[in-house]
Write a protein that holds these residues in place. Sequence first.
Motif, PDB file in Angstrom:
ATOM      1  N   VAL A 225       0.802  -1.220   0.000  1.00  0.00           N
ATOM      2  CA  VAL A 225       0.000   0.000   0.000  1.00  0.00           C
ATOM      3  C   VAL A 225       0.842   1.282   0.000  1.00  0.00           C
ATOM      4  N   GLU A 226       1.973   1.241   0.719  1.00  0.00           N
ATOM      5  CA  GLU A 226       2.802   2.457   0.805  1.00  0.00           C
ATOM      6  C   GLU A 226       3.382   2.854  -0.541  1.00  0.00           C
ATOM      7  N   LYS A 227       3.528   1.886  -1.418  1.00  0.00           N
ATOM      8  CA  LYS A 227       4.172   2.173  -2.707  1.00  0.00           C
ATOM      9  C   LYS A 227       3.172   2.431  -3.822  1.00  0.00           C
ATOM     10  N   MET A 228       1.883   2.244  -3.519  1.00  0.00           N
ATOM     11  CA  MET A 228       0.874   2.375  -4.570  1.00  0.00           C
ATOM     12  C   MET A 228       0.362   3.807  -4.701  1.00  0.00           C
ATOM     13  N   ASP A 229       0.147   4.265  -5.953  1.00  0.00           N
ATOM     14  CA  ASP A 229      -0.427   5.596  -6.196  1.00  0.00           C
ATOM     15  C   ASP A 229      -1.837   5.674  -5.615  1.00  0.00           C
ATOM     16  N   LEU A 230      -2.639   4.662  -5.934  1.00  0.00           N
ATOM     17  CA  LEU A 230      -3.987   4.558  -5.349  1.00  0.00           C
ATOM     18  C   LEU A 230      -3.982   3.303  -4.492  1.00  0.00           C
ATOM     19  N   ASN A 231      -4.516   3.378  -3.274  1.00  0.00           N
ATOM     20  CA  ASN A 231      -4.604   2.126  -2.526  1.00  0.00           C
ATOM     21  C   ASN A 231      -5.786   1.310  -3.072  1.00  0.00           C
ATOM     22  N   THR A 232      -5.954   0.100  -2.569  1.00  0.00           N
ATOM     23  CA  THR A 232      -6.938  -0.812  -3.176  1.00  0.00           C
ATOM     24  C   THR A 232      -8.362  -0.246  -3.157  1.00  0.00           C
TER      25      THR A 232
END
Lengths: 292, 189
Positions: free
Chosen positions: B44-51
Amino acid sequence: MKIAYYESCSLPAMGKEYDQSIRFCCDKLGTELVKIEDWMCCGSTVTHHNSRLLSAALPMRNLMAVEKMELDAVIVPCSACYARFKNAQHEFYGDEKMRRDIEEVLGYKFNKKIDVLHPLEFFSTPEMLAKIEAFEKCKIEKVKIASYYGCLLVRPPHIVGFNDNTEYPMTMDNILRAAGYKTIDWSYKTECCGGYFTTMRPDIVKSMSEKIFDNALACGAGIIANPCIFCQTNLDTRQKAIEQAAGKKYAMPVVYFTQLLGMALGASGEQMHFKTHFIGAKEIASKVVCHG
Amino acid sequence: MSTTVNIIAEKQVTTFADTVALAQNVDINNCLQCRKCAAGCPMVEKMDLNTVQLLHAVRLGLKDVVLESNTYWLCVGCGACVTRCPFKIDTPAIMDKLSQIARAEGRKPKEKDIALFWDIAGKNITSFGKMYELGIMLPLKLRTLNLFTDIPMGLKLISQGKMEILPPSQNKAEIRRIAKKVKTKEGQE
Protein backbone atom coordinates in the motif's frame (compact mmCIF):
# COMPACT_ATOMS: atom_id res chain seq x y z
CA MET A 1 -1.47 -45.75 -0.95
CA LYS A 2 -0.91 -44.20 -4.39
CA ILE A 3 -1.15 -40.49 -5.06
CA ALA A 4 -0.22 -38.37 -8.10
CA TYR A 5 2.76 -36.04 -7.73
CA TYR A 6 2.97 -32.76 -9.62
CA GLU A 7 6.67 -32.40 -10.30
CA SER A 8 6.50 -28.74 -11.19
CA CYS A 9 9.03 -26.49 -12.98
CA SER A 10 11.19 -25.52 -10.05
CA LEU A 11 11.06 -28.75 -8.03
CA PRO A 12 13.93 -30.63 -9.70
CA ALA A 13 16.20 -27.56 -9.70
CA MET A 14 15.51 -24.55 -7.46
CA GLY A 15 13.45 -26.66 -5.07
CA LYS A 16 15.42 -29.89 -5.20
CA GLU A 17 15.86 -30.08 -1.41
CA TYR A 18 12.06 -29.88 -1.12
CA ASP A 19 11.52 -32.51 -3.81
CA GLN A 20 14.00 -35.00 -2.36
CA SER A 21 12.77 -34.58 1.20
CA ILE A 22 9.09 -34.98 0.22
CA ARG A 23 9.92 -38.17 -1.65
CA PHE A 24 11.82 -39.49 1.36
CA CYS A 25 9.03 -38.65 3.82
CA CYS A 26 6.30 -40.17 1.62
CA ASP A 27 8.33 -43.33 1.20
CA LYS A 28 8.80 -43.67 4.98
CA LEU A 29 5.14 -42.97 5.66
CA GLY A 30 3.93 -45.58 3.17
CA THR A 31 2.81 -43.42 0.26
CA GLU A 32 3.71 -44.11 -3.34
CA LEU A 33 4.10 -40.94 -5.41
CA VAL A 34 3.19 -41.37 -9.07
CA LYS A 35 4.71 -38.81 -11.43
CA ILE A 36 2.39 -37.19 -13.97
CA GLU A 37 4.28 -38.04 -17.16
CA ASP A 38 2.68 -35.47 -19.47
CA TRP A 39 2.54 -32.60 -16.98
CA MET A 40 3.09 -29.01 -18.03
CA CYS A 41 3.57 -25.65 -16.31
CA CYS A 42 0.47 -24.50 -14.40
CA GLY A 43 0.99 -20.90 -15.55
CA SER A 44 2.66 -19.93 -12.28
CA THR A 45 2.28 -16.42 -10.91
CA VAL A 46 2.57 -15.05 -14.44
CA THR A 47 -0.19 -16.35 -16.71
CA HIS A 48 -3.13 -14.91 -14.75
CA HIS A 49 -1.78 -11.44 -15.57
CA ASN A 50 -2.04 -12.28 -19.26
CA SER A 51 -5.14 -14.45 -19.64
CA ARG A 52 -7.84 -15.60 -17.24
CA LEU A 53 -8.82 -18.54 -19.43
CA LEU A 54 -5.28 -19.80 -20.03
CA SER A 55 -4.42 -19.52 -16.33
CA ALA A 56 -7.39 -21.76 -15.51
CA ALA A 57 -6.91 -24.13 -18.46
CA LEU A 58 -3.30 -25.08 -17.67
CA PRO A 59 -3.88 -26.45 -14.15
CA MET A 60 -7.03 -28.20 -15.41
CA ARG A 61 -4.96 -29.83 -18.16
CA ASN A 62 -2.76 -31.31 -15.41
CA LEU A 63 -5.81 -32.46 -13.45
CA MET A 64 -7.07 -34.07 -16.64
CA ALA A 65 -3.83 -36.10 -16.72
CA VAL A 66 -4.42 -37.16 -13.10
CA GLU A 67 -7.96 -38.24 -13.95
CA LYS A 68 -6.62 -40.31 -16.85
CA MET A 69 -4.19 -41.99 -14.45
CA GLU A 70 -7.27 -43.09 -12.49
CA LEU A 71 -6.08 -41.44 -9.30
CA ASP A 72 -8.23 -39.32 -6.98
CA ALA A 73 -5.68 -36.95 -5.52
CA VAL A 74 -2.52 -35.05 -6.40
CA ILE A 75 0.17 -33.58 -4.18
CA VAL A 76 1.21 -30.11 -5.38
CA PRO A 77 4.28 -29.08 -3.34
CA CYS A 78 4.92 -25.57 -4.70
CA SER A 79 2.64 -23.02 -3.02
CA ALA A 80 2.36 -20.97 -6.21
CA CYS A 81 1.28 -24.03 -8.21
CA TYR A 82 -1.09 -25.07 -5.42
CA ALA A 83 -2.74 -21.65 -5.50
CA ARG A 84 -3.12 -21.79 -9.30
CA PHE A 85 -4.61 -25.31 -9.17
CA LYS A 86 -7.13 -24.22 -6.54
CA ASN A 87 -7.94 -21.05 -8.47
CA ALA A 88 -8.55 -23.10 -11.61
CA GLN A 89 -10.90 -25.45 -9.77
CA HIS A 90 -12.70 -22.47 -8.29
CA GLU A 91 -13.22 -21.08 -11.81
CA PHE A 92 -14.15 -24.45 -13.31
CA TYR A 93 -16.67 -25.53 -10.66
CA GLY A 94 -17.95 -22.04 -9.85
CA ASP A 95 -18.54 -20.49 -13.27
CA GLU A 96 -20.53 -22.33 -15.97
CA LYS A 97 -19.03 -20.34 -18.83
CA MET A 98 -15.47 -20.90 -17.68
CA ARG A 99 -16.22 -24.60 -17.35
CA ARG A 100 -17.50 -24.78 -20.94
CA ASP A 101 -14.57 -22.74 -22.26
CA ILE A 102 -11.96 -24.83 -20.44
CA GLU A 103 -13.49 -28.10 -21.66
CA GLU A 104 -13.63 -26.73 -25.19
CA VAL A 105 -10.02 -25.55 -25.16
CA LEU A 106 -8.77 -28.84 -23.72
CA GLY A 107 -11.13 -30.98 -25.80
CA TYR A 108 -11.97 -33.02 -22.71
CA LYS A 109 -14.98 -33.60 -20.44
CA PHE A 110 -14.11 -33.91 -16.78
CA ASN A 111 -15.80 -36.67 -14.78
CA LYS A 112 -14.59 -36.10 -11.24
CA LYS A 113 -13.08 -33.46 -9.02
CA ILE A 114 -9.49 -34.31 -8.15
CA ASP A 115 -8.34 -33.58 -4.60
CA VAL A 116 -5.49 -31.06 -4.75
CA LEU A 117 -3.31 -31.42 -1.67
CA HIS A 118 -0.38 -29.45 -0.38
CA PRO A 119 2.26 -31.48 1.51
CA LEU A 120 1.26 -29.59 4.67
CA GLU A 121 -2.30 -30.89 4.33
CA PHE A 122 -1.09 -34.36 3.41
CA PHE A 123 1.31 -34.76 6.37
CA SER A 124 -0.98 -33.18 8.97
CA THR A 125 -3.96 -35.54 8.93
CA PRO A 126 -4.52 -37.27 12.31
CA GLU A 127 -3.38 -40.60 10.81
CA MET A 128 -0.17 -39.09 9.45
CA LEU A 129 0.59 -37.24 12.70
CA ALA A 130 0.15 -40.54 14.58
CA LYS A 131 2.57 -42.24 12.18
CA ILE A 132 5.11 -39.42 12.56
CA GLU A 133 4.87 -39.62 16.36
CA ALA A 134 5.80 -43.30 16.21
CA PHE A 135 9.19 -42.39 14.69
CA GLU A 136 12.09 -40.75 16.48
CA LYS A 137 11.80 -37.50 18.39
CA CYS A 138 14.14 -34.77 17.21
CA LYS A 139 15.33 -31.49 18.56
CA ILE A 140 17.82 -28.88 17.48
CA GLU A 141 20.12 -28.04 20.38
CA LYS A 142 19.03 -24.70 21.90
CA VAL A 143 17.21 -23.70 18.72
CA LYS A 144 13.51 -23.05 18.14
CA ILE A 145 11.78 -23.05 14.78
CA ALA A 146 9.57 -20.35 13.25
CA SER A 147 7.00 -22.02 10.99
CA TYR A 148 6.53 -19.67 8.06
CA TYR A 149 3.58 -20.41 5.75
CA GLY A 150 3.65 -17.47 3.33
CA CYS A 151 0.67 -16.04 1.51
CA LEU A 152 -0.20 -18.08 -1.59
CA LEU A 153 -0.95 -21.24 0.33
CA VAL A 154 -3.49 -19.81 2.73
CA ARG A 155 -5.21 -17.01 0.82
CA PRO A 156 -7.93 -16.39 -0.10
CA PRO A 157 -9.59 -19.16 1.94
CA HIS A 158 -12.79 -19.38 -0.12
CA ILE A 159 -10.70 -20.10 -3.21
CA VAL A 160 -7.69 -22.13 -2.05
CA GLY A 161 -9.57 -23.83 0.79
CA PHE A 162 -6.31 -24.70 2.55
CA ASN A 163 -7.28 -26.92 5.43
CA ASP A 164 -6.10 -24.67 8.27
CA ASN A 165 -6.69 -21.30 9.88
CA THR A 166 -6.06 -18.57 7.30
CA GLU A 167 -4.60 -15.92 9.57
CA TYR A 168 -2.83 -18.15 12.07
CA PRO A 169 -2.19 -21.61 10.56
CA MET A 170 -0.85 -24.43 12.70
CA THR A 171 -0.41 -27.47 10.41
CA MET A 172 3.35 -27.07 10.05
CA ASP A 173 3.73 -26.47 13.78
CA ASN A 174 1.71 -29.63 14.45
CA ILE A 175 3.84 -31.71 12.07
CA LEU A 176 7.14 -30.43 13.46
CA ARG A 177 5.94 -30.79 17.05
CA ALA A 178 4.83 -34.39 16.32
CA ALA A 179 8.43 -34.96 15.25
CA GLY A 180 9.63 -33.54 18.57
CA TYR A 181 10.81 -30.09 17.48
CA LYS A 182 10.02 -26.85 19.29
CA THR A 183 8.21 -24.19 17.26
CA ILE A 184 7.49 -20.63 18.35
CA ASP A 185 4.41 -18.42 18.30
CA TRP A 186 5.01 -15.38 16.11
CA SER A 187 3.14 -12.79 14.08
CA TYR A 188 4.48 -13.04 10.52
CA LYS A 189 3.45 -16.59 9.68
CA THR A 190 1.42 -15.62 6.63
CA GLU A 191 3.01 -12.32 5.65
CA CYS A 192 4.05 -12.09 1.97
CA CYS A 193 7.82 -12.27 1.27
CA GLY A 194 7.49 -10.34 -2.00
CA GLY A 195 7.37 -13.49 -4.10
CA TYR A 196 8.33 -13.32 -7.75
CA PHE A 197 9.04 -9.55 -7.62
CA THR A 198 12.53 -10.67 -6.64
CA THR A 199 13.92 -10.25 -10.18
CA MET A 200 12.28 -6.91 -11.06
CA ARG A 201 11.89 -5.08 -7.76
CA PRO A 202 14.37 -6.65 -5.32
CA ASP A 203 14.05 -3.48 -3.20
CA ILE A 204 10.42 -4.37 -2.42
CA VAL A 205 11.26 -8.00 -1.67
CA LYS A 206 14.05 -6.90 0.66
CA SER A 207 11.84 -4.60 2.73
CA MET A 208 9.05 -7.22 2.95
CA SER A 209 11.39 -10.08 3.86
CA GLU A 210 13.21 -7.89 6.39
CA LYS A 211 10.05 -7.64 8.48
CA ILE A 212 9.70 -11.42 8.50
CA PHE A 213 13.26 -11.91 9.78
CA ASP A 214 12.85 -9.16 12.39
CA ASN A 215 9.74 -10.75 13.85
CA ALA A 216 11.14 -14.30 13.76
CA LEU A 217 14.26 -13.12 15.61
CA ALA A 218 12.30 -11.05 18.13
CA CYS A 219 10.18 -14.10 18.97
CA GLY A 220 13.24 -16.26 19.62
CA ALA A 221 13.56 -18.32 16.44
CA GLY A 222 16.95 -19.68 15.34
CA ILE A 223 15.70 -21.16 12.08
CA ILE A 224 12.78 -20.67 9.70
CA ALA A 225 10.93 -23.66 8.23
CA ASN A 226 8.72 -23.10 5.19
CA PRO A 227 6.64 -24.88 2.53
CA CYS A 228 7.21 -22.69 -0.55
CA ILE A 229 9.96 -22.48 -3.17
CA PHE A 230 9.44 -18.72 -3.67
CA CYS A 231 9.75 -18.01 0.05
CA GLN A 232 12.77 -20.27 0.33
CA THR A 233 14.48 -18.50 -2.57
CA ASN A 234 13.81 -15.02 -1.23
CA LEU A 235 14.62 -15.72 2.41
CA ASP A 236 17.66 -17.91 1.80
CA THR A 237 19.37 -16.90 -1.45
CA ARG A 238 18.58 -13.19 -0.96
CA GLN A 239 19.29 -13.08 2.77
CA LYS A 240 22.77 -11.54 2.44
CA ALA A 241 21.33 -8.78 0.22
CA ILE A 242 18.47 -8.23 2.68
CA GLU A 243 21.00 -7.91 5.50
CA GLN A 244 23.04 -5.39 3.53
CA ALA A 245 20.02 -3.28 2.59
CA ALA A 246 18.73 -3.28 6.18
CA GLY A 247 22.13 -2.86 7.82
CA LYS A 248 21.35 -5.82 10.08
CA LYS A 249 22.73 -9.29 10.65
CA TYR A 250 20.36 -12.25 10.67
CA ALA A 251 22.39 -15.36 9.71
CA MET A 252 19.10 -17.23 9.89
CA PRO A 253 19.02 -20.68 8.26
CA VAL A 254 15.89 -21.21 6.17
CA VAL A 255 14.85 -24.75 5.24
CA TYR A 256 11.83 -26.67 3.96
CA PHE A 257 9.75 -28.22 6.73
CA THR A 258 10.02 -31.60 4.98
CA GLN A 259 13.81 -31.57 5.46
CA LEU A 260 13.32 -31.41 9.24
CA LEU A 261 10.53 -33.98 9.07
CA GLY A 262 12.83 -36.24 7.03
CA MET A 263 15.45 -36.17 9.82
CA ALA A 264 12.83 -37.43 12.27
CA LEU A 265 11.91 -40.21 9.85
CA GLY A 266 15.51 -41.39 9.80
CA ALA A 267 17.24 -39.40 7.05
CA SER A 268 20.79 -38.13 7.33
CA GLY A 269 21.60 -34.45 6.84
CA GLU A 270 23.30 -35.43 3.58
CA GLN A 271 20.12 -37.08 2.27
CA MET A 272 18.12 -33.93 3.04
CA HIS A 273 20.50 -31.77 0.97
CA PHE A 274 21.02 -29.08 3.62
CA LYS A 275 24.34 -28.14 2.06
CA THR A 276 22.81 -26.57 -1.07
CA HIS A 277 21.10 -23.83 0.92
CA PHE A 278 22.97 -20.53 1.09
CA ILE A 279 22.75 -19.65 4.80
CA GLY A 280 24.02 -21.97 7.56
CA ALA A 281 21.59 -24.85 7.01
CA LYS A 282 24.31 -27.50 7.01
CA GLU A 283 25.59 -26.31 10.38
CA ILE A 284 22.16 -26.30 11.94
CA ALA A 285 21.39 -29.74 10.52
CA SER A 286 24.45 -31.06 12.35
CA LYS A 287 22.81 -29.89 15.60
CA VAL A 288 19.69 -31.98 15.03
CA VAL A 289 19.57 -34.77 17.61
CA CYS A 290 17.06 -37.59 17.30
CA HIS A 291 16.34 -40.44 19.67
CA GLY A 292 13.85 -43.29 19.71
CA MET B 1 -22.03 -17.43 -9.97
CA SER B 2 -24.18 -16.47 -12.95
CA THR B 3 -26.38 -14.49 -10.56
CA THR B 4 -23.38 -12.31 -9.69
CA VAL B 5 -23.04 -11.37 -13.35
CA ASN B 6 -26.71 -10.45 -13.55
CA ILE B 7 -26.46 -8.18 -10.53
CA ILE B 8 -23.55 -6.29 -12.05
CA ALA B 9 -25.26 -6.02 -15.43
CA GLU B 10 -28.42 -4.57 -13.89
CA LYS B 11 -26.60 -1.91 -11.91
CA GLN B 12 -24.79 -0.50 -14.97
CA VAL B 13 -22.63 1.95 -13.03
CA THR B 14 -20.16 2.83 -15.76
CA THR B 15 -19.05 1.01 -18.89
CA PHE B 16 -15.48 0.85 -17.65
CA ALA B 17 -16.58 -0.69 -14.33
CA ASP B 18 -18.69 -3.23 -16.19
CA THR B 19 -15.87 -4.15 -18.58
CA VAL B 20 -13.47 -4.77 -15.74
CA ALA B 21 -15.82 -6.52 -13.32
CA LEU B 22 -17.71 -8.64 -15.85
CA ALA B 23 -14.51 -10.00 -17.36
CA GLN B 24 -13.47 -11.39 -13.99
CA ASN B 25 -16.94 -12.16 -12.65
CA VAL B 26 -16.38 -9.94 -9.62
CA ASP B 27 -19.08 -7.72 -8.10
CA ILE B 28 -17.18 -4.55 -7.20
CA ASN B 29 -20.39 -2.70 -6.40
CA ASN B 30 -20.49 -4.51 -3.08
CA CYS B 31 -17.54 -2.42 -1.85
CA LEU B 32 -18.44 -0.68 1.43
CA GLN B 33 -15.15 1.24 1.51
CA CYS B 34 -14.41 -0.27 4.90
CA ARG B 35 -10.71 -0.23 3.91
CA LYS B 36 -9.79 -3.54 5.43
CA CYS B 37 -8.20 -4.43 2.08
CA ALA B 38 -5.90 -1.40 2.08
CA ALA B 39 -5.05 -1.84 5.77
CA GLY B 40 -3.72 -5.35 5.12
CA CYS B 41 -2.01 -4.68 1.78
CA PRO B 42 1.81 -5.03 2.04
CA MET B 43 2.28 -2.84 -1.05
CA VAL B 44 0.00 0.00 0.00
CA GLU B 45 2.80 2.46 0.80
CA LYS B 46 4.17 2.17 -2.71
CA MET B 47 0.87 2.38 -4.57
CA ASP B 48 -0.43 5.60 -6.20
CA LEU B 49 -3.99 4.56 -5.35
CA ASN B 50 -4.60 2.13 -2.53
CA THR B 51 -6.94 -0.81 -3.18
CA VAL B 52 -10.11 0.90 -1.96
CA GLN B 53 -9.34 4.06 -3.94
CA LEU B 54 -8.68 1.95 -6.99
CA LEU B 55 -12.00 0.10 -6.72
CA HIS B 56 -13.84 3.37 -6.24
CA ALA B 57 -12.13 4.95 -9.25
CA VAL B 58 -13.04 1.92 -11.34
CA ARG B 59 -16.69 2.23 -10.28
CA LEU B 60 -16.69 5.92 -11.19
CA GLY B 61 -15.32 5.05 -14.61
CA LEU B 62 -12.15 7.13 -14.09
CA LYS B 63 -10.31 5.05 -16.62
CA ASP B 64 -7.23 7.25 -17.05
CA VAL B 65 -6.77 7.79 -13.33
CA VAL B 66 -6.86 4.03 -12.85
CA LEU B 67 -4.76 2.98 -15.81
CA GLU B 68 -2.12 5.68 -15.28
CA SER B 69 -1.53 4.51 -11.71
CA ASN B 70 1.16 2.04 -10.65
CA THR B 71 -1.28 0.17 -8.39
CA TYR B 72 -2.20 -2.79 -10.56
CA TRP B 73 1.42 -3.35 -11.64
CA LEU B 74 2.57 -3.49 -8.03
CA CYS B 75 -0.03 -5.99 -6.82
CA VAL B 76 1.97 -9.09 -5.88
CA GLY B 77 -1.19 -11.17 -5.51
CA CYS B 78 -0.75 -12.14 -1.86
CA GLY B 79 -4.54 -12.14 -1.36
CA ALA B 80 -4.64 -10.21 1.95
CA CYS B 81 -7.30 -7.84 0.52
CA VAL B 82 -9.76 -10.43 -0.78
CA THR B 83 -9.31 -12.57 2.33
CA ARG B 84 -10.28 -9.74 4.67
CA CYS B 85 -12.98 -8.19 2.48
CA PRO B 86 -16.43 -8.73 4.04
CA PHE B 87 -17.79 -9.34 0.52
CA LYS B 88 -14.80 -11.30 -0.76
CA ILE B 89 -14.28 -8.87 -3.63
CA ASP B 90 -11.44 -10.37 -5.66
CA THR B 91 -9.29 -7.26 -6.01
CA PRO B 92 -6.23 -9.13 -7.39
CA ALA B 93 -8.45 -10.41 -10.23
CA ILE B 94 -9.45 -6.80 -10.96
CA MET B 95 -5.74 -5.86 -11.03
CA ASP B 96 -5.12 -8.64 -13.58
CA LYS B 97 -7.80 -7.29 -15.88
CA LEU B 98 -6.54 -3.71 -15.58
CA SER B 99 -3.05 -4.72 -16.68
CA GLN B 100 -4.53 -6.60 -19.63
CA ILE B 101 -6.54 -3.54 -20.71
CA ALA B 102 -3.52 -1.25 -20.30
CA ARG B 103 -1.29 -3.50 -22.37
CA ALA B 104 -3.95 -4.04 -25.05
CA GLU B 105 -4.28 -0.26 -25.37
CA GLY B 106 -0.50 0.11 -25.62
CA ARG B 107 -0.28 2.32 -22.55
CA LYS B 108 3.19 2.92 -21.15
CA PRO B 109 3.41 0.86 -17.97
CA LYS B 110 4.41 2.71 -14.80
CA GLU B 111 6.38 -0.35 -13.73
CA LYS B 112 8.06 -1.27 -16.99
CA ASP B 113 10.25 -4.10 -15.62
CA ILE B 114 7.25 -5.84 -14.13
CA ALA B 115 5.27 -5.49 -17.37
CA LEU B 116 8.26 -6.84 -19.27
CA PHE B 117 8.56 -9.78 -16.90
CA TRP B 118 4.93 -10.81 -17.45
CA ASP B 119 5.43 -10.72 -21.21
CA ILE B 120 8.74 -12.56 -21.28
CA ALA B 121 7.77 -15.13 -18.64
CA GLY B 122 4.35 -15.72 -20.22
CA LYS B 123 5.91 -16.49 -23.60
CA ASN B 124 8.63 -18.56 -21.93
CA ILE B 125 6.07 -20.87 -20.29
CA THR B 126 4.04 -21.45 -23.44
CA SER B 127 7.21 -22.03 -25.50
CA PHE B 128 8.98 -24.58 -23.32
CA GLY B 129 6.07 -26.17 -21.44
CA LYS B 130 7.78 -25.29 -18.18
CA MET B 131 9.40 -22.21 -16.77
CA TYR B 132 12.97 -21.85 -18.04
CA GLU B 133 14.38 -19.46 -15.47
CA LEU B 134 17.62 -18.62 -17.25
CA GLY B 135 15.58 -17.98 -20.41
CA ILE B 136 13.64 -15.33 -18.46
CA MET B 137 16.55 -13.81 -16.56
CA LEU B 138 18.83 -13.23 -19.54
CA PRO B 139 16.40 -11.32 -21.82
CA LEU B 140 15.06 -9.44 -18.78
CA LYS B 141 18.57 -8.33 -17.77
CA LEU B 142 19.41 -7.35 -21.35
CA ARG B 143 16.20 -5.43 -21.94
CA THR B 144 16.41 -3.57 -18.62
CA LEU B 145 20.18 -2.97 -19.04
CA ASN B 146 20.55 -4.30 -15.54
CA LEU B 147 23.34 -6.67 -16.48
CA PHE B 148 25.50 -7.20 -13.46
CA THR B 149 23.27 -7.59 -10.44
CA ASP B 150 22.51 -11.16 -9.41
CA ILE B 151 25.40 -12.67 -11.39
CA PRO B 152 27.17 -14.16 -8.33
CA MET B 153 23.85 -15.54 -7.09
CA GLY B 154 23.04 -16.98 -10.53
CA LEU B 155 26.43 -18.64 -10.84
CA LYS B 156 26.12 -20.18 -7.40
CA LEU B 157 22.67 -21.54 -8.25
CA ILE B 158 23.94 -23.03 -11.52
CA SER B 159 26.98 -24.60 -9.83
CA GLN B 160 24.71 -26.26 -7.26
CA GLY B 161 22.43 -27.64 -9.93
CA LYS B 162 19.61 -25.34 -8.87
CA MET B 163 19.17 -23.59 -12.19
CA GLU B 164 18.87 -25.27 -15.58
CA ILE B 165 21.29 -24.08 -18.27
CA LEU B 166 19.80 -25.69 -21.36
CA PRO B 167 16.25 -24.93 -22.53
CA PRO B 168 13.84 -27.61 -21.32
CA SER B 169 11.07 -29.26 -23.30
CA GLN B 170 8.07 -30.42 -21.31
CA ASN B 171 4.99 -31.43 -23.29
CA LYS B 172 5.50 -28.27 -25.29
CA ALA B 173 3.46 -29.18 -28.38
CA GLU B 174 0.41 -29.55 -26.12
CA ILE B 175 0.92 -26.31 -24.19
CA ARG B 176 1.40 -24.44 -27.48
CA ARG B 177 -1.80 -25.97 -28.83
CA ILE B 178 -3.74 -24.89 -25.71
CA ALA B 179 -2.27 -21.36 -25.75
CA LYS B 180 -3.18 -20.97 -29.42
CA LYS B 181 -6.76 -22.18 -28.86
CA VAL B 182 -7.18 -19.78 -25.93
CA LYS B 183 -5.90 -16.90 -28.03
CA THR B 184 -8.34 -17.70 -30.85
CA LYS B 185 -11.19 -18.01 -28.39
CA GLU B 186 -10.36 -14.73 -26.66
CA GLY B 187 -10.10 -13.04 -30.07
CA GLN B 188 -13.68 -14.07 -30.84
CA GLU B 189 -15.10 -12.50 -27.67
